[in-house]
Each structure stands twice: as C-alpha cells, then as structure tokens.
Design a protein around this motif. Structure first.
Motif, PDB file in Angstrom:
ATOM      1  N   UNK A  96     -91.027 160.832  30.778  1.00  0.00           N
ATOM      2  CA  UNK A  96     -92.255 160.811  29.995  1.00  0.00           C
ATOM      3  C   UNK A  96     -93.441 161.239  30.841  1.00  0.00           C
ATOM      4  N   UNK A  97     -93.489 160.610  32.022  1.00  0.00           N
ATOM      5  CA  UNK A  97     -94.649 160.877  32.864  1.00  0.00           C
ATOM      6  C   UNK A  97     -94.613 162.287  33.427  1.00  0.00           C
ATOM      7  N   UNK A 107     -95.142 169.070  22.599  1.00  0.00           N
ATOM      8  CA  UNK A 107     -94.260 170.007  23.283  1.00  0.00           C
ATOM      9  C   UNK A 107     -94.792 170.318  24.680  1.00  0.00           C
ATOM     10  N   UNK A 108     -93.866 170.571  25.592  1.00  0.00           N
ATOM     11  CA  UNK A 108     -94.287 170.909  26.954  1.00  0.00           C
ATOM     12  C   UNK A 108     -94.924 172.317  26.972  1.00  0.00           C
ATOM     13  N   UNK A 164     -93.406 164.897  31.866  1.00  0.00           N
ATOM     14  CA  UNK A 164     -93.722 165.853  30.800  1.00  0.00           C
ATOM     15  C   UNK A 164     -95.217 166.118  30.706  1.00  0.00           C
ATOM     16  N   UNK A 165     -95.983 165.042  30.843  1.00  0.00           N
ATOM     17  CA  UNK A 165     -97.436 165.214  30.692  1.00  0.00           C
ATOM     18  C   UNK A 165     -98.020 166.223  31.712  1.00  0.00           C
ATOM     19  N   UNK A 175    -106.540 165.175  30.648  1.00  0.00           N
ATOM     20  CA  UNK A 175    -105.971 166.518  30.535  1.00  0.00           C
ATOM     21  C   UNK A 175    -105.450 166.767  29.128  1.00  0.00           C
ATOM     22  N   UNK A 176    -104.718 165.771  28.643  1.00  0.00           N
ATOM     23  CA  UNK A 176    -104.191 165.899  27.289  1.00  0.00           C
ATOM     24  C   UNK A 176    -105.347 166.026  26.299  1.00  0.00           C
ATOM     25  N   UNK A 181     -96.955 169.678  30.950  1.00  0.00           N
ATOM     26  CA  UNK A 181     -97.686 170.210  29.822  1.00  0.00           C
ATOM     27  C   UNK A 181     -99.070 170.687  30.277  1.00  0.00           C
ATOM     28  N   UNK A 182     -99.648 169.857  31.127  1.00  0.00           N
ATOM     29  CA  UNK A 182    -101.003 170.199  31.578  1.00  0.00           C
ATOM     30  C   UNK A 182    -100.970 171.481  32.385  1.00  0.00           C
ATOM     31  N   UNK A 220     -95.818 161.953  24.161  1.00  0.00           N
ATOM     32  CA  UNK A 220     -94.792 162.632  24.958  1.00  0.00           C
ATOM     33  C   UNK A 220     -93.425 162.052  24.662  1.00  0.00           C
ATOM     34  N   UNK A 243     -98.737 155.495  24.773  1.00  0.00           N
ATOM     35  CA  UNK A 243     -98.955 154.819  26.062  1.00  0.00           C
ATOM     36  C   UNK A 243    -100.443 154.790  26.372  1.00  0.00           C
ATOM     37  N   UNK A 273    -106.829 169.450  26.516  1.00  0.00           N
ATOM     38  CA  UNK A 273    -105.973 170.476  25.905  1.00  0.00           C
ATOM     39  C   UNK A 273    -105.966 170.343  24.378  1.00  0.00           C
TER      40      UNK A 273
END
Lengths: 156, 718
Positions: free
Chosen positions: B492-493, A121-122, B495-496, A16-17, B499-500, A99, A70, A20
């Motif tokens: 952390x987890x 950023x979120x 946030x991902x 996903x990241x 964000x998605x 993140x 990570x 994006x």
C-alpha cells in the motif's frame, strides 16, 4: 467570512496525492469548489459543521466526498460510518479513493454505505482518467435527491 | 389311611376272630360234655329202671313160684324162687351203687330191702308150711293176706323210686335242653360276631389290597419319575448292587463313556471299559457303603478312558433304597471335571500371568486377594498389600476420589476407567486404570487395574507438546498476521510514492517536455517505465498475499469455460501472431472459479509469452492421467527451460529468463502454486530447453470430480 459553495470535499492526508488529484480535477475545470481535509477529524468537522468549520451549514453540503481510507486521527471508515449514520449527512455521495484493494476494505466500505469504491491506479494516465470520470459523473451526471437537505442545486 | 394304621387294625381283628373260634370250640366241647353226661344220666336212669323192674319181677317170681309150689307141691316150681332169692341182692346192690349220690333213693332202698326180705320170708314160710303143713296149711297162710300187703308195699316203693328217677330224668333233660338252647344262642352270637369280624376283615383286606395297589402304582410312578430324573441328569449315574455290579446306568453314562447297556449292565463296576475304575481305594470305599451305611463325596480319579483320553472324574456315592423290592443299592455319580479343571487352570494362569493387576477387594477397604502383577507393579509383597487398607497406598490427592469410587462400588455401581495413583515400595507413584464390578451380597468387588504410568507420561508429554504447539501456532499466526499487515502496508505504502513519481514525472513530460533536452525526456521516460514495472510487481505481490490469506470457496465449475474465458481475454496479446489453441475436454471440479481463473491466466499468459519467438505457437490445454491421478496440463512449444532449475520455477521472484528477453515479475507461478496447493493439489512442470514446457497440476481429486470428468469429456466437443 463569506461561506462559499463547496462541491467536493477531498479527504486526503498525502499532499502528493492531494496535489495530483487536484491537478487532474483542475484539468477538467472541476477544482473550483473543492476543500481538502488533511485528516479524518477535520473531515468530520467540515461535514458536521463544527470545530474549525462551525460557520458551515448543513444547508449546503458538498456534492461529493472523495475519501481516502488511511488517515491520521480518525480513519476513513470511521468518517464514512459517522457520515452515513447521521440523517443530515447520509445522502452525501461518498467515493472511496484509496490505494488499498483489500477485499475487507471493499466489503466494509460498501457495508457502511459508500457509493463507490475506486483504487487509485499507479499509472498516472489511468489515475487522471479515473478522477476525471468520477468528478464528471457525480457533479454533472448524477441527480442528487432534492428533499434531503441537498436542495441547493449546483451553482453551475 | 396309612398301611401301618391298617396293620394295627388288622391284627386285633384277627386275634378277636381267633378268640371267638376258641370260644366256639370251648363251648362246643363243654356242651358236648354236658350232652354226654346227660346221655349217661339217661342210661343211668334206664339202668335204674331195669334194676327196679328186675327187682319187682324177681320179687313177683318169689311170690309166684311160692304160690305155684303151694298149689302143686311140685318142687320144680321152686326154681324161680331160689333164682330170685339169689339175684335180688345183686340187683339191690347195683341200685345202691347207681343211686349212691342220691340220699332219697338210698332211703327208699333202705325201705325196700326189708320189705323184699319180708316178702321172701313170707314165701319161705309158705313153702315150709307146704312141706310141713301141706297144701291147705300153706294155702291158709297164703290167703292170710300178709304176702299181698307186703307185695303192694314193694310195688309202691318201686313205683316211687321209678317216679323219682323219672323226675330226675325229666329235670336233667330239661336242664340239657336249656343248656343246649343257651349254647345255641351263644353260638348264634359267636357266629354273628365271627361273621362280623370276617366281613370287617374282608373289608379291611380289600381296602388294604386297594391301598396296596395304589401304593404299588405310586411306587411305580415314583420309580418311573426317579428313573426319568436319573436318565435326564447330565451327570453319568450308575446303580450298583451289593457286589458292586452295575444294575443300571443312565443315558449320560453310556454317552459319556461310550458304552452300551450290554457292555455295562450286570458287569462288575471295576471291569467296565478297560478297567480304569479298578482302583483299590475306590473299591474299598464303595464296598463300605452298604455294610457301614457310609457315603463318599468328590473322590477324584484321573486316568485314561477308552476313546476319551486322560480325564479327571469326581465320584460321589451313597446308599439308594429301592422301595419296590426293598433292597439297598449304591448310587454312584460320575462327574467329568476335566474341562472345568482345565478352565480353572487357565483362569489361574491368567490370574497369575496377567500383567494387569487383578484383585478382590472387600468393602471393608482391604484387598483380599491380589495376583502377582500387584507385587510386580508396586514392589510391595502381596502380604504387605493385603495388610493395610488400600487407601493407604493411594496418592493423597486421589484418596477422596478413590473413597468416593469405592463407596459407589459398595452401592452396586460398576467402576469403569477410574484412574488413580498408587504408591510403590520405592516411594514413586504409578497411575492405575481401574475397572471393577461389585458383588454387594458378598461385600466384595472384583477389580482389574492397568499400569498406565507410561501412557500418562506420554499423555503429559503430548499435552505439553500440544500446548507448545498451540503456543507456536499462535506465535506463527501472529507472525503471519504481522507479515500480512506488513505486506499490505508495504504494498500500500509503496504504491503511493510510485503513483506520485509516475504522476509528477508525467506532468513534467506533458507540461514541461518542450523545455527539456531529449536526454532529460528519455530519463523521464525511464522513470515512467520503472514506476510502471514496480507497480506491476507490487500488484502481483499483493495478489500473492491475498491468495495466501483468502479462503477457498469451493463450487463445481467446468474448467473448459474458465479456460475459454481466459483465452478470450488473451486474444489482444495474440495480435499479429500465429497462435493455435488446442483446448481438450476438461473436467468439472470442486474449485474456487476466481482462483482457477488466476491459475489459467498465469499459465496461459506464460505459454503465450514464451512462445513469442515461434512463428507458429501451439498452446495445448488438456487432461491426462499422471501417476494414477487425473491432471490438467498446459503445454506450449515455446523456449522451455532447463530442468536443472525446475525447483526454482515456483519460488517468489525466481526467474529463469532475462528480463530483456521475457518480461515478468517472478511472482505469477508462485501464485499459481499457492492456489493449487490451496485446492489440495500439486503442480509441476516438464520441459526441455527450446523444446517447450508442460505444466501439470492436480486438484484435490475426489470420485465426484472424476465422474464429472467423464461426463464433461463425453459432452464437450472442445
């Protein structure tokens, strides 16, 4: 297999990241010469031209590494450490894109020679702006060293 | 030369002198005798001379008288004749007596007597012839010459006798002269001897006198010396005479018994003071000293002394010879042992009552003495404890260490805080803490031991407790770390995917919005909003977590500049609002400026937020004395809150307002409290519903920061 020029190595395990990020870069037309490594091991193989990327050459390093911390198998810090420890790859700019905003990650990252540290950023707008700015800066504005194996100028 | 030697010499010289005197007397006497005898002899000689002259004279009278008668015929001429005839025998007789010891003179007398008789006979014949024959016949007879021849013979014999007598006298006088000369010489010798003796004696006497003088001086010196000692001795001393009267006393005596010399000297000992010495046994023993040459020691007297109270005295007495006048006196020493006895009694009491074990141990490994605490502590009787080597009572595990410690003691090293276990009668063990001092020459050590069993047990418990605590702390730390890792990981987890969701919904809106119904678009918007809020929440949570983990880096910072910075950052949010900022003088404090900024960010943002309904917002920041300590406060005139919920104010996710009224995550004040607490301070709030709220906080107040407060207040016009 013709070896094409890679401008950006995106090291990101999360699809996903990756999607994006690519979306944001694409918008700025910066996603043409990009390779996505899904874990640290692959990233090292790519950078050190071995394993699945044995056909690659140190002659044509990426202009920018976007590195998540990570990661499966080999984590981002280890990738950074090996990259910056080897004279052949030391000059490649590395931007940590993660993140995490943990201070120890920041300290460690810069300690190992990261060129920049950016928290994802979120908010998507912010994310997009950030990725765009990073891409533009390191690929277009920044002047890479000439005599360190990064002699080939960008094709554009 | 000692006086004794001198005496030995003086006596014979005196005896000799006496002998010489005797000799002189004797010889003088003898010489006197001799002289007297000589005088008698002279007398004798003169008597002999007289007698001889008498005899001759008488004999001539016989001759003369007879001639006269012959011539004259007168009868008166015959008187001397008759007288002479009568006297001559007497004289002869006398001469015989005088010359009784001289045979030669006797023989001459023997010759003289017939001659005289013959002369008398001749004269008688002539007288008779005159009478008978007449003058001529008688003259015829006379001129016959017979008479003259006899007369001559008589003269010759008498002269011979005189010569003999004279010779005798001469010889005697010679003898006397010689004797006198001898006596004189002898006298001279004796006188010389006498003079020598006298001189010698005189020298000796003079020397003796000098020696005696010197001796006297020495004696005086010795006496003064002794007196000095007696006066210097701190112990009261008395000198008593044979009648037990005080001859003298030293300074200490007068001082100790508060008496004057007038009250003391010459007084009977038993009457001194209030007569406290009048103890018959004491009197008896003092009385025995001189006659029986005894002495006594440590005679104890306990009685009341004027001005001193009840005292215990030790008396010592013995004979004291006084060299000066050669008398014997009694020296009596009085020692006040009251204090010593008291101290001894106190020591005994300490020894007896001590809860600590006090013991005297020999280097042979046995206790020699133990106080009752030994029995009390260990349950054995003292006899039992003294009967066996003390090592027998020591816990087997502690024996080696104990033996080593006693060896150290024996070498003269003190024992300090040595611990070991002693067996009790009931078989249990007690921990003892020892301190001991050795006396190497006495082969003893003096030890004190405290029963520290309880303490040891406490220590053991404490040790266990500590171990448990450390274990728990470790577990807690581990749990904390896990929690942190968990928080980190979760944030952390989280946030991902946020964000998605945010990213993809945005892409949907942007790239496919035109083909969506307005409702679908609204939902997409709600998704965007939700993800944004969750993003804030996660960020706040991460911040809180970081504050918790972060170390506070103290430095001196002025809070005014921190506040001003925050106020400037909040300007954007004040757009279109009437906000009055009243920032007073704030102190310089030891703090972590980044964290203090977070504090003010939260408090001031809150104040701004909760004054939103006010047309004129007033937000005040200042310093105020609160409960004796300086506190920083942030006051607003906002909606306030009910104090009923004040305790929930600082809890995580605790909110006192509905989200549609006032947005917020419920993490901000929790973070502020964490920061204040990390600075060693406290935070609290006062509020009234609809009447605003005041948040107070203190930081670990130190004198330094207070001083700086004053400086800041004075120098900062804000």
């Amino acid at each position: 297999m013709t070896q094409r020029q890679i401008d950006i190595l995106l090291v990101e395990d999360n699809p996903d990241d990756a999607e994006l990020t690519l979306h944001a870069l694409r918008k700025e037309n910066l996603a043409n010469h990009i390779h996505v490594a899904r874990d640290g091991e692959e990233a090292l193989e790519f950078l050190f031209c071995n394993g699945n990327h044995a056909e690659r050459s140190f002659e044509r390093p990426p202009k920018l590494v976007l590195l998540d911390l990570k990661l499966p198998k080999v984590d981002g810090m280890e990738v950074l450490k090996q990259l910056k420890a080897d004279p052949r790859t030391r000059a490649i700019p590395v931007v940590i894109l993660t993140s995490s905003k943990e201070e120890r990650d920041l300290v460690n990252g810069y300690g190992l020679g990261a060129n920049s540290y950016i928290q994802k950023p979120v908010d998507f707008d912010q994310f997009r702006d950030t990725v765009k700015n990073v891409g533009l800066y390191w690929l277009l504005i920044n002047q890479p060293p000439v005599s360190n194996g990064l002699g080939q100028p960008a094709s554009r | 030369m000692t006086p004794l030697q001198k005496n030995r010499l003086m006596a014979p010289s005196f005896v000799l002198a006496l002998l010489v005197l005797l000799l002189i007397g004797l010889s003088a006497y003898r010489q006197g005798e001799k002289n007297a005898e000589a005088a008698r002899w002279v007398q004798h000689t003169y008597e002999v001379y007289g007698d001889l002259a008498g005899v001759l004279s008488l004999t001539q009278d016989v001759w003369g008288s007879a001639r006269g008668y012959v011539i004259t015929g007168e009868k008166s001429y015959l008187d001397p004749f008759h007288n002479a005839v009568q006297l001559i025998p007497e004289r002869i007789q006398h001469l015989r007596r005088l010359a009784s010891d001289d045979p030669a003179q006797q023989r001459r007398l023997d010759a003289l007597e017939p001659l005289i008789a013959s002369r008398i006979g001749i004269s008688q014949t002539q007288i008779d012839l005159r009478d008978t024959g007449g003058r001529a016949a008688a003259e015829q007879a006379v001129s016959g010459g017979e008479g003259k021849r006899v007369m001559d013979e008589i003269r010759r014999v008498i002269a011979e006798m005189e010569a003999a007598e004279n010779q005798l006298l001469q010889r005697r006088a010679e003898e006397l002269r010689a004797s006198n000369a001898r006596t004189l010489a002898f006298f001279m010798v004796l006188v010389a001897l006498m003079a020598g003796l006298l001189i010698a004696t005189m020298v000796l006497v003079r020397r003796d006198a000098a020696a005696q003088q010197r001796e006297l001086e020495l004696t005086e010196e010795a006496r003064a010396y002794a007196q000095n000692i007696v006066d210097t001795v701190r112990e009261p001393l008395l000198v008593l005479d044979a009648q037990l009267r005080v001859q003298s006393a030293n300074h200490s005596f007068y001082q100790a018994f508060r008496l004057t010399p007038e009250e003391t000297e010459g007084k009977p000992f038993c009457e001194l003071g209030n007569g406290q010495w009048n103890i018959s046994e004491l009197q008896r023993r003092l009385g025995e000293i001189l006659p029986q040459h005894t002495s006594f020691q440590d005679f104890e007297v306990e009685c009341d002394f004027p001005g001193l109270g009840r005292r215990t005295m030790l008396l010592n007495a013995r004979t004291l010879f006084r060299v000066g006048n050669n008398t014997k006196t009694i020296l009596l020493a009085v020692e006040d042992i009251t204090e010593r006895q008291k101290a001894q009694a106190e020591r005994d009491l300490l020894f007896t009552l001590s809860r600590d074990l006090i013991g005297v141990a020999g280097f042979d490994g046995f206790f020699k003495r133990l106080n009752p605490a030994g029995e009390k502590t260990l349950g054995f009787t003292t006899e039992e404890l003294l009967a066996k080597p003390f090592l027998d009572f020591v816990h087997p595990e502690d024996r080696e260490a104990t033996a080593a410690e006693t060896a150290k003691l024996a070498s003269g090293v003190e024992t300090i805080s040595f611990e070991n276990r002693y067996r009790c009668k009931d078989g249990s063990y007690k921990w003892l803490l020892w301190n001991a001092t050795p006396s190497v020459d006495r082969q003893l050590s003096f030890a004190v031991a405290r029963d520290i069993t309880e303490r040891k047990r406490g220590e053991e418990q404490l040790r266990q407790l500590n171990a448990e605590l450390a274990e728990r702390a470790l577990a807690l730390e581990t749990a904390n770390k896990e929690l942190e890792a968990f928080t980190y990981s979760v944030s952390h987890d989280l946030r991902a995917p946020l964000r998605h969701i945010s990213g993809f919904s945005r892409i949907l809106t942007e790239e496919y919005g035109s083909s969506l119904t307005p409702e679908a678009q609204r939902y997409l918007q709600r998704i965007q909003e939700g993800t944004r809020r969750m993003g804030l929440l996660v960020d706040d949570l991460l911040k809180l977590g970081r504050v918790g983990r972060q170390e506070v880096r103290l430095q001196v910072a002025g809070l005014n500049s921190v506040v001003n910075e925050v106020v400037a950052e909040l300007k954007a949010e004040c757009e279109g609002r009437q906000v009055e900022w009243k920032v007073g003088g704030l102190p310089f404090v030891d703090c972590d400026p980044a964290l203090m900024k977070q504090v003010f960010q939260n408090l001031l943002a809150n104040a701004l937020k909760f004054t939103r309904p006010r047309s004129q917002a007033v937000i005040e920041v200042g310093q105020k004395e609160q409960e004796g300590a300086p506190a920083v406060f942030v006051r607003d005139n906002g909606v306030g809150f009910n104090m009923k919920y004040a305790d929930k104010l600082f809890g995580v996710f605790q909110r006192l307002h509905r989200p549609e009224d006032f947005e917020g995550t419920g993490v901000g004040l929790a973070t502020v409290q964490r920061i204040v607490q990390k600075h060693g301070g406290r935070i609290w709030a006062e509020a009234d519903l609809d009447k605003g709220a005041t948040f107070y906080f203190t930081l670990g107040a130190s004198e330094k920061s207070e001083l700086k407060t004053k400086a800041a207040t004075a120098g900062d016009p804000a």
